[in-house]
Design an enzyme around this catalytic site. Structure first.
Site, PDB file in Angstrom:
ATOM      1  N   GLU A  21     -19.047  12.554  29.436  1.00  0.00           N
ATOM      2  CA  GLU A  21     -19.944  13.037  28.383  1.00  0.00           C
ATOM      3  C   GLU A  21     -20.697  14.295  28.827  1.00  0.00           C
ATOM      4  O   GLU A  21     -21.928  14.356  28.813  1.00  0.00           O
ATOM      5  CB  GLU A  21     -20.901  11.925  27.943  1.00  0.00           C
ATOM      6  N   GLU A 222     -14.161   5.681  25.184  1.00  0.00           N
ATOM      7  CA  GLU A 222     -15.255   4.727  24.952  1.00  0.00           C
ATOM      8  C   GLU A 222     -15.402   4.502  23.453  1.00  0.00           C
ATOM      9  O   GLU A 222     -15.387   5.451  22.672  1.00  0.00           O
ATOM     10  CB  GLU A 222     -16.592   5.243  25.498  1.00  0.00           C
TER      11      GLU A 222
END
Length: 257
Positions: A21, A222
């Site tokens: 991320e 995810e």
């Protein structure tokens, strides 16, 4: 560090992600990038410098991975949350467009095109923030873009973005949108106990949008839902999570088809 890891796992690990991320570096800087806002530096300056630095770090990691283990697949990864305009007013549409560029597209635009996008450079220029990049750093970003195999992202929710009617200055308005903490709600969706909106169709939209923009394989690394679960006679009845996954898998299949 990267070289040591890849040497150790060469031939065993098939897929590498340089950063988890990476686009959240500015919002969780200590966790994602080990950085804190220096005294005397504005949030805007840190946003620019930190984003440039992690892009250089990503590119150098790609170079090392491909040199040590040419067979390995390498991807860049973001925490993806598409932002919809809160209303159909042009101001809200432009606000959502700016937010998506800075939150969702900047990382991939740089990784795939091999250079900082114009809108990011203009953001820095409008605030008199100097983009101090060496030619070597520019070159490694360009070279790494040619070696990127896929794009990875997490998807948990979508968001909505509106403009600020009371802010007239363009620079102040952009900064208010970029660092917006109003946590606006989409009236069309429910949310979990932490306020994350449950939007399965947002995954379908994201897959179509990102593939159309970058034409690279997409890897959802995810996805899930946080629920404030309670034991019922020693058991957890997980119907809500099951429904969440059923809808998101269906959305994924629709995007592929």
């Amino acid at each position: 560090h990267v070289e040591s890891i890849v040497e150790r796992f060469k031939g065993k690990v098939k897929y590498y992600i340089t950063y988890n991320e990476i686009n959240l570096a500015i919002h969780m800087s200590d966790l994602v990038s080990g950085a804190r806002l220096p005294e005397g530096m504005t949030k805007q300056e840190m946003f620019v410098h930190l984003n440039v630095n992690v892009q250089v770090a990503h590119a150098r990691a790609v170079e090392v991975i491909k040199r040590v283990d040419p067979q390995a697949q390498v991807g860049g990864m973001i925490g993806h949350a598409p932002f919809y305009p809160l209303t159909c007013k042009a101001d809200d549409i432009l606000a959502a467009d700016f937010k998506n560029k800075m939150h969702n597209y900047f990382v991939y635009d740089t990784m795939c095109n091999g250079e900082l996008p114009q809108y990011f450079m203009q953001y820095a220029k409008n605030r008199n923030i100097e983009l101090s990049m060496s030619q070597e750093e520019k070159d490694v970003i360009k070279d790494a873009s040619k070696k990127l195999d896929y794009l990875a992202f997490s998807y948990y929710r979508s968001g909505v973005q509106s403009s600020f009617d009371h802010i007239e200055d363009f620079i102040d308005l952009e900064d208010a949108i970029l660092f917006d903490h109003r946590n606006l709600k989409n009236p069309n969706y429910t949310a979990n106990e932490w306020g994350w909106q449950i939007d399965a169709e947002g995954l379908r939209y994201s897959l179509i949008d990102l593939y159309h923009r970058y034409h690279k394989p997409l890897f959802i690394v995810e996805n899930g839902i946080g629920i404030d679960e309670k034991l019922d006679n020693g058991k957890v009845y997980d119907d809500e999570r099951i429904e969440y996954y059923q809808k998101h898998i269906t959305s994924l299949k629709c995007a592929v088809e």
